[in-house]
Design a protein around this motif. Structure first.
Motif, PDB file in Angstrom:
ATOM      1  N   ARG A  25       0.833  -1.208   0.000  1.00 40.01           N
ATOM      2  CA  ARG A  25       0.000   0.000   0.000  1.00 40.01           C
ATOM      3  C   ARG A  25       0.866   1.257   0.000  1.00 40.01           C
ATOM      4  O   ARG A  25       0.519   2.275   0.561  1.00 40.01           O
ATOM      5  CB  ARG A  25      -0.974  -0.012   1.189  1.00 40.01           C
ATOM      6  N   GLU A  59      -4.547   0.772  -7.409  1.00 42.12           N
ATOM      7  CA  GLU A  59      -5.844   1.422  -7.302  1.00 42.12           C
ATOM      8  C   GLU A  59      -6.281   1.664  -5.856  1.00 42.12           C
ATOM      9  O   GLU A  59      -7.185   2.446  -5.617  1.00 42.12           O
ATOM     10  CB  GLU A  59      -6.906   0.579  -8.014  1.00 42.12           C
ATOM     11  N   LYS A  60      -5.637   0.996  -4.899  1.00 40.35           N
ATOM     12  CA  LYS A  60      -6.138   1.038  -3.525  1.00 40.35           C
ATOM     13  C   LYS A  60      -5.495   2.122  -2.667  1.00 40.35           C
ATOM     14  O   LYS A  60      -6.158   2.689  -1.792  1.00 40.35           O
ATOM     15  CB  LYS A  60      -5.943  -0.325  -2.855  1.00 40.35           C
ATOM     16  N   ALA A  61      -4.218   2.392  -2.878  1.00 44.50           N
ATOM     17  CA  ALA A  61      -3.517   3.267  -1.940  1.00 44.50           C
ATOM     18  C   ALA A  61      -2.611   4.264  -2.653  1.00 44.50           C
ATOM     19  O   ALA A  61      -1.820   3.888  -3.524  1.00 44.50           O
ATOM     20  CB  ALA A  61      -2.696   2.449  -0.946  1.00 44.50           C
ATOM     21  N   GLY A 103      -5.833   6.712  -3.975  1.00 42.32           N
ATOM     22  CA  GLY A 103      -6.477   5.776  -3.054  1.00 42.32           C
ATOM     23  C   GLY A 103      -6.367   6.311  -1.645  1.00 42.32           C
ATOM     24  O   GLY A 103      -6.422   7.516  -1.436  1.00 42.32           O
ATOM     25  N   THR A 124     -12.602   8.070  -5.384  1.00 46.64           N
ATOM     26  CA  THR A 124     -12.567   6.911  -4.488  1.00 46.64           C
ATOM     27  C   THR A 124     -11.495   7.035  -3.409  1.00 46.64           C
ATOM     28  O   THR A 124     -11.343   6.119  -2.585  1.00 46.64           O
ATOM     29  CB  THR A 124     -12.310   5.624  -5.295  1.00 46.64           C
TER      30      THR A 124
END
Length: 255
Positions: A25, A59-61, A103, A124
């Motif tokens: 992350r 895409e997450k962090a 992210g 997001t």
């Protein structure tokens, strides 16, 4: 430089710096810290680069914060003053920076996004100062008082709860929002708008904002006038009005 941080020096004067450990992350472990120190130095030393965009891979962090495992293993108490590569703090920079938050930006992730001059966020994205959840502290958040209202800052720090990108935009932490697939395009658009300005004017303009942030009204006015004198006396200060009168794009020389 190392693979943990990628550096893309574009021909248009924009540098894209990417935290590249999505499996962690993009946490601020040793490899990312070292890579980020090197990336900021490379950006500052290259006269062809005028604006930097900082983002995260995956895409997450954007960045999930400090490496808590490292803190446990080293028994870290007060972090060394120069541990984290923060623009305009532990890193000397004279050029504008943009955080493109893709992210979560938690704890140290919020810290490095906050340190940049401007922020574009994916719809997001989420932001949080989570130190109260793990018994740490967030002295780096002090300048946040110049960005958002006191009571909102108090709630964010005391609860440690995340806020959405939309909320971050509403309170003034984020300049622009973008759908996830359009985040970098939006950040490049903002960088391009900065590049349209005369380089010396951009520099003195940034100096004026920071002086006004750190000083009282009268002192800031006096300091800003001094900071702007070099710009006023430059060749570009003559080129700008001349180009306008001749109805052509200006040819900036940075002198």
């Amino acid at each position: 430089m190392n693979d943990a941080v990628l550096f893309d020096a574009r021909d248009d004067g924009i540098a894209i710096i990417t935290l590249n450990q999505p499996e962690n992350r993009n946490a601020l472990g040793r490899e990312i810290r070292e890579g980020l120190f090197a990336a900021w130095e490379r950006f500052e030393r290259d006269p062809a680069l005028r604006v930097a965009i900082l983002t995260g891979a995956g895409e997450k962090a954007f960045c999930a914060g400090g490496d808590l495992k490292e803190m446990v293993e080293t028994g870290m108490q007060v972090p060394p003053r120069d541990m984290f590569p923060l623009p305009y703090d532990t890193i000397e920079l004279s050029k504008p920076t943009i955080a493109a938050v893709n992210g979560v930006a938690f704890a140290g992730g919020w810290m490095i996004a906050q340190a940049c001059d401007l922020c574009v966020a994916s719809t997001t994205a989420r932001f949080a100062i989570t130190e109260v959840k793990v018994g740490r502290s967030s002295p780096w958040a002090a300048p946040l008082i110049h960005m958002i209202p006191q009571r909102i800052m108090m709630e964010i720090i005391l609860t440690g709860k995340p806020i959405t990108a939309q909320r971050a935009y509403e309170i003034g932490l984020v300049n622009r929002l973008a759908e996830p697939d359009a985040l970098m395009d939006k950040a490049l658009e903002l960088a391009g708008e900065i590049l349209e300005g005369a380089p010396l004017s951009v520099k003195s303009g940034r100096d004026t904002v920071m002086l006004a942030t750190e000083m009282g009204r009268a002192a800031a006015l006096q300091a800003a006038r001094a900071a702007s004198e070099y710009t006023y006396r430059s060749d570009d200060a003559q080129e700008g009005p001349r180009a306008f009168a001749e109805k052509r794009p200006p040819d900036w020389k940075s002198r």
